[in-house]
Design an enzyme around this catalytic site. Structure first.
Site, mmCIF file in Angstrom:
data_model
loop_
_atom_site.group_PDB
_atom_site.id
_atom_site.type_symbol
_atom_site.label_atom_id
_atom_site.label_comp_id
_atom_site.label_asym_id
_atom_site.label_seq_id
_atom_site.Cartn_x
_atom_site.Cartn_y
_atom_site.Cartn_z
ATOM 1 N N GLU A 160 -13.452 -7.033 11.980
ATOM 2 C CA GLU A 160 -14.132 -7.605 10.636
ATOM 3 C C GLU A 160 -15.395 -8.349 10.982
ATOM 4 O O GLU A 160 -16.431 -7.954 10.389
ATOM 5 C CB GLU A 160 -13.145 -8.529 9.821
ATOM 6 N N SER A 211 -2.766 -16.354 10.724
ATOM 7 C CA SER A 211 -3.037 -17.019 9.412
ATOM 8 C C SER A 211 -2.695 -18.427 9.674
ATOM 9 O O SER A 211 -1.396 -18.766 10.145
ATOM 10 C CB SER A 211 -2.514 -16.569 8.266
ATOM 11 N N HIS A 258 -13.451 11.013 0.172
ATOM 12 C CA HIS A 258 -13.210 10.321 -1.045
ATOM 13 C C HIS A 258 -12.199 9.378 -1.021
ATOM 14 O O HIS A 258 -11.555 8.825 -1.973
ATOM 15 C CB HIS A 258 -13.222 11.264 -2.476
ATOM 16 N N LYS A 263 1.047 -13.039 9.211
ATOM 17 C CA LYS A 263 -0.087 -12.153 9.424
ATOM 18 C C LYS A 263 -0.510 -12.065 10.753
ATOM 19 O O LYS A 263 -0.343 -12.875 11.614
ATOM 20 C CB LYS A 263 -1.250 -13.104 8.836
#
Ligand code: ARG
Length: 466
Positions: free
Chosen positions: A296, A283, A162, A289
């Site tokens: 992804e 970025s 969880h 970043k």
């Protein structure tokens, strides 16, 4: 007569046409043509056609010298030129080129043969070698997981359920979970390969061949394990594609879940993993970043493969026996899924090889939380407290601790016994997550010796695959 479909060897030639007064409309031609994607099957189509020419020689349809001539002509076909050709499909392209080179002799190559079985043969040949490459890529990921486990053999992380810290495990134990998933993928793809590796030629359009082609010899020549048993099944069947897409989808889901972990664990919120510069992006606006784009994309691409499986399931559902042109729509999803899986495996391997773990971070996350609560309850149970009561007692200790902000390490043996005399002083040692772990010695558990043995066994299992 002027617009009657032609059967001459020129672009636009059809493998049918005698029954038609006029040719297909340009709209239908554009709509139904498949050469722009099925040309991927050209090597398979040529290989299969050569074998079939020899089978026709065996059946007395072609003289041996004629079969040789056809094979030589097939070998000299320009495979690249298919990219610019406008034939209906790859099978038509190959026969048209054959006619160019071998003249009238080429008219015999399709004796008793149908594109329905040819497309099955070509897809099986293509998929068989694609699976072999995919299996090798999977072994690369498996090896990379073991390599990453070996770099941090003693690291401890909190395992989660969880997305809540649950129990402490060894870092290699966590990686071995993925090892098992990818081993099953390897097994599933190997089983898929066996179902792909069955030779359909000699089935005709649906009713079987009326010529004495030696199907077993064809299978042996093309490296197939066996021959298909029913000609109607050959024309109607795409189970072997569904098998592959299903195995590929499950593998992509495993890759996607690993990617998700990597994205989370390398975030500032977790800060366990440092991803290699080579597999991350910056970025255009925010200079600080370092984004996990490689993972992804793996997660994103998994949707395409599951989509391919869904497409084919829906495509096949409700098709009447046997072949229907709908089935031509199997190829684009298949090609896309196969290359997406291969690219994702290659990518994940590189990510694994260039990832480093900051062992202190997950160690601290384990120590600061109550992942040791189960260890305490089980120690109480071992000392004779019935488990349900032990569970309640450990729960009360956790409640007391969180209310008063006492970390597990804040409990001395004396304080523990003072909290409840059912605790004994030795149980305070379990406040270190590394301690309770040692009790999980049953096969498959995270005790250090058990994990070391599992790693050794995993290495042997992987070696046996290659
Ligand atoms: N291009 C077709 C396919 O991929 C070949 C089979 C054509 N057969 C037919 N009966 N129209 O399915």
């Amino acid at each position: 007569m002027a617009d009657q479909p032609t059967n001459e060897s020129k672009p636009g030639m059809k493998l049918w046409g005698g029954r038609f007064k006029s040719g297909p409309s340009p709209v239908f031609e554009r709509f139904s043509g498949s050469l722009h994607f099925d040309r991927r099957l050209i090597d398979a189509d040529i290989l299969g056609s050569k074998a079939y020419a020899r089978a026709l020689a065996g059946a007395g349809i072609l003289a041996p010298a004629e079969a040789d001539q056809i094979c030589a002509a097939l070998d000299s076909i320009d495979r690249e030129a298919a990219a610019a050709a406008s034939d209906e499909d790859v099978h038509t392209y190959v026969i048209r080129c054959l006619k160019d080179k071998a003249g009238a002799l080429a008219d015999k190559i399709h004796t008793g043969r149908s594109r329905n079985e040819q497309v099955s043969l070509d897809t099986r040949l293509w998929l068989r070698s694609e699976i072999d490459e995919t299996l090798a890529l999977l072994r690369g990921v498996l090896a990379a997981l073991l390599g990453l486990a070996a770099r941090y053999p003693d690291a401890i992380i909190p395992g989660y359920t969880h997305v809540r810290r649950a129990q402490a495990v060894l870092w290699p134990h966590y990686l071995l979970a993925y090892f098992e998933m990818f081993m099953r993928d390897h097994e599933r793809l190997t089983q898929t390969r066996a179902r792909v590796n069955v030779m359909p030629l000699g089935s005709g359009a649906l009713a079987g061949s009326g010529f004495p082609v030696d199907r077993d010899a064809l299978a042996a020549e093309l490296g197939f394990e066996s021959i298909t048993r029913n000609s109607m099944d050959v024309s109607a069947d795409r189970d072997f594609v569904l098998d592959f897409l299903s195995a590929a989808s499950i593998a992509m889901i495993h890759l996607s879940r690993l990617a998700e972990d990597w994205i989370l664990y390398s975030s500032e919120e977790y800060d366990w993993l440092e991803l290699g510069d080579g597999v991350t992006s910056g970025s255009s606006l925010m200079p600080q970043k370092k984004n996990p784009d490689s993972m992804e994309l793996v997660r994103g691409k998994s949707g395409r493969v599951v989509g391919a499986l869904t497409s084919l399931l829906v495509l096949m559902k409700g098709l009447p026996m046997t072949y229907n042109r709908d089935m031509q729509e199997d190829k684009e999803p298949l090609f896309d899924a196969a290359s997406t899986l291969a690219q994702s495996l290659e990518m994940v391997r590189e990510v694994l090889e260039t990832t480093s773990l900051k062992p202190d971070r997950p160690r601290r996350a384990a120590a600061e939380s109550w992942v040791v609560a189960t260890d305490l309850a089980e120690a109480l149970a071992r000392s004779g407290v019935p488990f349900h009561q032990a569970h309640q007692l450990a729960g009360k200790l956790v409640l007391e601790s969180v209310q008063n902000e006492i970390p597990p390490s804040g409990w001395t043996p004396e304080a523990l016994v003072a909290f409840d005399p059912r605790f004994n002083p030795e149980m305070a040692a379990l406040m270190d997550p590394a301690e309770g772990m040692k009790t999980r010695r049953a096969p498959g558990g995270t005790a250090p010796d058990t994990v070391a043995a599992a790693l050794t066994e995993a290495r042997t299992r992987l070696e046996k695959l290659s």
